[in-house]
Design a protein around this motif. Structure first.
Motif, PDB file in Angstrom:
ATOM      1  N   LEU A  97       0.821  -1.214   0.000  1.00 55.77           N
ATOM      2  CA  LEU A  97       0.000   0.000   0.000  1.00 55.77           C
ATOM      3  C   LEU A  97       0.854   1.262   0.000  1.00 55.77           C
ATOM      4  CD1 LEU A  97      -2.891  -0.985   2.443  1.00 55.77           C
ATOM      5  CD2 LEU A  97      -3.051  -0.593  -0.027  1.00 55.77           C
ATOM      6  N   PHE A  98       1.873   1.289   0.859  1.00 55.04           N
ATOM      7  CA  PHE A  98       2.750   2.467   0.887  1.00 55.04           C
ATOM      8  C   PHE A  98       3.516   2.612  -0.421  1.00 55.04           C
ATOM      9  CE2 PHE A  98       2.507   2.850   5.609  1.00 55.04           C
ATOM     10  CZ  PHE A  98       2.230   4.212   5.651  1.00 55.04           C
ATOM     11  N   ALA A  99       3.957   1.512  -1.015  1.00 60.99           N
ATOM     12  CA  ALA A  99       4.700   1.584  -2.277  1.00 60.99           C
ATOM     13  C   ALA A  99       3.802   2.047  -3.420  1.00 60.99           C
ATOM     14  CB  ALA A  99       5.311   0.224  -2.602  1.00 60.99           C
ATOM     15  N   THR A 100       2.541   1.646  -3.391  1.00 60.62           N
ATOM     16  CA  THR A 100       1.617   1.993  -4.469  1.00 60.62           C
ATOM     17  C   THR A 100       1.047   3.396  -4.303  1.00 60.62           C
ATOM     18  OG1 THR A 100       1.012  -0.335  -4.651  1.00 60.62           O
ATOM     19  CG2 THR A 100      -0.466   1.258  -5.678  1.00 60.62           C
ATOM     20  N   PHE A 101       0.704   3.756  -3.076  1.00 58.95           N
ATOM     21  CA  PHE A 101       0.015   5.023  -2.836  1.00 58.95           C
ATOM     22  C   PHE A 101       0.872   6.014  -2.057  1.00 58.95           C
ATOM     23  CE2 PHE A 101      -3.341   1.737  -3.105  1.00 58.95           C
ATOM     24  CZ  PHE A 101      -3.976   2.198  -4.254  1.00 58.95           C
ATOM     25  N   ASP A 102       2.180   5.992  -2.282  1.00 60.55           N
ATOM     26  CA  ASP A 102       3.073   6.875  -1.535  1.00 60.55           C
ATOM     27  C   ASP A 102       2.763   8.351  -1.766  1.00 60.55           C
ATOM     28  OD1 ASP A 102       3.965   6.749  -4.143  1.00 60.55           O
ATOM     29  OD2 ASP A 102       6.054   6.333  -3.632  1.00 60.55           O
ATOM     30  N   LYS A 103       2.591   8.744  -3.015  1.00 59.22           N
ATOM     31  CA  LYS A 103       2.308  10.157  -3.311  1.00 59.22           C
ATOM     32  C   LYS A 103       0.959  10.573  -2.732  1.00 59.22           C
ATOM     33  CE  LYS A 103       5.001  10.190  -7.520  1.00 59.22           C
ATOM     34  NZ  LYS A 103       4.962  10.203  -8.986  1.00 59.22           N
ATOM     35  N   GLN A 104      -0.036   9.706  -2.862  1.00 62.45           N
ATOM     36  CA  GLN A 104      -1.364  10.022  -2.339  1.00 62.45           C
ATOM     37  C   GLN A 104      -1.336  10.157  -0.816  1.00 62.45           C
ATOM     38  OE1 GLN A 104      -0.612   7.742  -4.591  1.00 62.45           O
ATOM     39  NE2 GLN A 104      -2.097   7.736  -6.248  1.00 62.45           N
ATOM     40  N   PHE A 105      -0.527   9.341  -0.152  1.00 60.37           N
ATOM     41  CA  PHE A 105      -0.401   9.428   1.302  1.00 60.37           C
ATOM     42  C   PHE A 105       0.179  10.784   1.713  1.00 60.37           C
ATOM     43  CE2 PHE A 105       2.299   8.873   5.103  1.00 60.37           C
ATOM     44  CZ  PHE A 105       1.312   8.553   6.027  1.00 60.37           C
ATOM     45  N   ILE A 106       1.239  11.191   1.051  1.00 63.82           N
ATOM     46  CA  ILE A 106       1.893  12.465   1.386  1.00 63.82           C
ATOM     47  C   ILE A 106       0.949  13.633   1.131  1.00 63.82           C
ATOM     48  CG2 ILE A 106       3.806  14.018   0.809  1.00 63.82           C
ATOM     49  CD1 ILE A 106       4.680  11.492   2.328  1.00 63.82           C
ATOM     50  N   VAL A 107       0.285  13.638  -0.015  1.00 62.13           N
ATOM     51  CA  VAL A 107      -0.644  14.722  -0.341  1.00 62.13           C
ATOM     52  C   VAL A 107      -1.834  14.690   0.618  1.00 62.13           C
ATOM     53  CG1 VAL A 107      -2.250  15.584  -2.100  1.00 62.13           C
ATOM     54  CG2 VAL A 107       0.064  14.883  -2.746  1.00 62.13           C
ATOM     55  N   GLY A 108      -2.326  13.503   0.933  1.00 64.58           N
ATOM     56  CA  GLY A 108      -3.448  13.371   1.856  1.00 64.58           C
ATOM     57  C   GLY A 108      -3.124  13.862   3.260  1.00 64.58           C
ATOM     58  N   MET A 109      -1.859  13.819   3.630  1.00 64.58           N
ATOM     59  CA  MET A 109      -1.448  14.311   4.941  1.00 64.58           C
ATOM     60  C   MET A 109      -1.234  15.826   4.937  1.00 64.58           C
ATOM     61  SD  MET A 109      -1.665  11.746   6.825  1.00 64.58           S
ATOM     62  CE  MET A 109      -0.879  12.240   8.328  1.00 64.58           C
ATOM     63  N   GLY A 110      -1.381  16.466   3.780  1.00 64.48           N
ATOM     64  CA  GLY A 110      -1.381  17.917   3.728  1.00 64.48           C
ATOM     65  C   GLY A 110      -0.076  18.584   3.353  1.00 64.48           C
ATOM     66  N   LEU A 111       0.924  17.825   2.959  1.00 64.29           N
ATOM     67  CA  LEU A 111       2.179  18.463   2.559  1.00 64.29           C
ATOM     68  C   LEU A 111       2.115  18.861   1.087  1.00 64.29           C
ATOM     69  CD1 LEU A 111       5.044  16.468   4.276  1.00 64.29           C
ATOM     70  CD2 LEU A 111       4.080  18.647   4.911  1.00 64.29           C
ATOM     71  N   GLU A 112       2.754  19.976   0.786  1.00 65.68           N
ATOM     72  CA  GLU A 112       2.767  20.478  -0.586  1.00 65.68           C
ATOM     73  C   GLU A 112       4.190  20.848  -0.988  1.00 65.68           C
ATOM     74  OE1 GLU A 112       0.168  23.808  -0.348  1.00 65.68           O
ATOM     75  OE2 GLU A 112      -1.630  22.570  -0.158  1.00 65.68           O
ATOM     76  N   SER A 113       4.388  20.998  -2.256  1.00 67.96           N
ATOM     77  CA  SER A 113       5.617  21.468  -2.896  1.00 67.96           C
ATOM     78  C   SER A 113       6.879  20.790  -2.372  1.00 67.96           C
ATOM     79  CB  SER A 113       5.717  22.994  -2.801  1.00 67.96           C
ATOM     80  OG  SER A 113       5.894  23.395  -1.466  1.00 67.96           O
ATOM     81  N   ASP A 114       7.853  21.579  -1.910  1.00 63.20           N
ATOM     82  CA  ASP A 114       9.153  21.032  -1.492  1.00 63.20           C
ATOM     83  C   ASP A 114       9.039  20.075  -0.315  1.00 63.20           C
ATOM     84  OD1 ASP A 114      10.434  22.413  -3.461  1.00 63.20           O
ATOM     85  OD2 ASP A 114      11.092  24.057  -2.164  1.00 63.20           O
ATOM     86  N   ALA A 115       8.180  20.395   0.637  1.00 60.39           N
ATOM     87  CA  ALA A 115       8.010  19.529   1.805  1.00 60.39           C
ATOM     88  C   ALA A 115       7.512  18.151   1.372  1.00 60.39           C
ATOM     89  CB  ALA A 115       7.045  20.154   2.807  1.00 60.39           C
ATOM     90  N   ALA A 116       6.594  18.117   0.427  1.00 57.15           N
ATOM     91  CA  ALA A 116       6.080  16.839  -0.081  1.00 57.15           C
ATOM     92  C   ALA A 116       7.178  16.055  -0.784  1.00 57.15           C
ATOM     93  CB  ALA A 116       4.908  17.087  -1.024  1.00 57.15           C
ATOM     94  N   THR A 117       8.042  16.746  -1.499  1.00 49.84           N
ATOM     95  CA  THR A 117       9.151  16.075  -2.187  1.00 49.84           C
ATOM     96  C   THR A 117      10.104  15.433  -1.189  1.00 49.84           C
ATOM     97  OG1 THR A 117       8.990  17.678  -3.984  1.00 49.84           O
ATOM     98  CG2 THR A 117      11.026  16.399  -3.844  1.00 49.84           C
ATOM     99  N   TYR A 118      10.444  16.168  -0.141  1.00 45.45           N
ATOM    100  CA  TYR A 118      11.328  15.614   0.892  1.00 45.45           C
ATOM    101  C   TYR A 118      10.674  14.434   1.609  1.00 45.45           C
ATOM    102  CZ  TYR A 118      14.426  19.684   0.563  1.00 45.45           C
ATOM    103  OH  TYR A 118      15.307  20.645   0.128  1.00 45.45           O
ATOM    104  N   ALA A 119       9.409  14.578   1.961  1.00 40.19           N
ATOM    105  CA  ALA A 119       8.703  13.505   2.669  1.00 40.19           C
ATOM    106  C   ALA A 119       8.577  12.262   1.791  1.00 40.19           C
ATOM    107  CB  ALA A 119       7.329  13.983   3.121  1.00 40.19           C
ATOM    108  N   LEU A 120       8.323  12.446   0.517  1.00 37.99           N
ATOM    109  CA  LEU A 120       8.204  11.314  -0.402  1.00 37.99           C
ATOM    110  C   LEU A 120       9.538  10.566  -0.504  1.00 37.99           C
ATOM    111  CD1 LEU A 120       6.322   9.807  -2.310  1.00 37.99           C
ATOM    112  CD2 LEU A 120       7.044  11.368  -4.124  1.00 37.99           C
ATOM    113  N   ARG A 121      10.613  11.305  -0.562  1.00 41.02           N
ATOM    114  CA  ARG A 121      11.934  10.673  -0.623  1.00 41.02           C
ATOM    115  C   ARG A 121      12.203   9.844   0.642  1.00 41.02           C
ATOM    116  NH1 ARG A 121      17.068  14.433  -1.040  1.00 41.02           N
ATOM    117  NH2 ARG A 121      17.446  13.812  -3.167  1.00 41.02           N
ATOM    118  N   TYR A 122      11.883  10.415   1.801  1.00 38.16           N
ATOM    119  CA  TYR A 122      12.068   9.718   3.079  1.00 38.16           C
ATOM    120  C   TYR A 122      11.177   8.474   3.130  1.00 38.16           C
ATOM    121  CZ  TYR A 122      13.025   9.433   8.119  1.00 38.16           C
ATOM    122  OH  TYR A 122      13.448   9.046   9.357  1.00 38.16           O
TER     123      TYR A 122
END
Length: 142
Positions: A97-122
């Motif tokens: 689930l995390f591997a498939t919906f990683d971007k959706q998880f980050i966006v759903g948690m409210g992060l945007e732009s650069d913060a979302a990029t860093y969180a997605l990498r982590y």
């Protein structure tokens, strides 16, 4: 009885230290607010993932303790094996689930732009550790 609580105490202390060290390093060596926002979200995620295995771990602890107390070691071993098998299944589902919906998880948690990029990498690094987290959680519980 202290020796029984030792591994769990060490595990929880190390979990706490990972979050503290990540926050310290990010705050002192990476400029900007976006990395700190990403670390904040990932600290919650690193709390969420082990919590997903809590139902298996708590049940296993109760059953293993019951059987060990009754000197029924074969049943305790069977419960341990079943708990680890359930944990493996749940870890596979959570990892997928995390591997498939990683971007959706980050966006759903409210992060945007650069913060979302860093969180997605982590998060993409963290995904590979989910099976190990399961082994630690359920193994310590048993």
């Amino acid at each position: 009885m202290t020796y029984l609580a030792g591994p769990v105490l060490v595990q929880q202390t190390l979990n706490l230290l990972v979050g503290l060290v990540d926050t310290f390093l990010t705050g002192n060596f990476v400029p900007g607010e976006a990395p700190m926002a990403a670390i904040g979200l990932m600290a919650y995620t690193m709390w969420l993932i082990p919590s997903m295995f809590a139902s298996i771990a708590i049940g296993a602890t109760a059953m293993v303790a019951r059987f060990v107390g009754a000197d029924e070691y074969a049943k305790a071993k069977q419960v341990t094996n079943q708990a680890m098998l359930c944990g493996i299944g749940l870890a596979a589902i959570i990892t997928a689930l995390f591997a498939t919906f990683d971007k959706q998880f980050i966006v759903g948690m409210g992060l945007e732009s650069d913060a979302a990029t860093y969180a997605l990498r982590y998060l993409r690094y963290l995904i590979y550790a989910i099976p190990a987290v399961m082994v630690i959680q359920v193994g310590n519980a048993c």
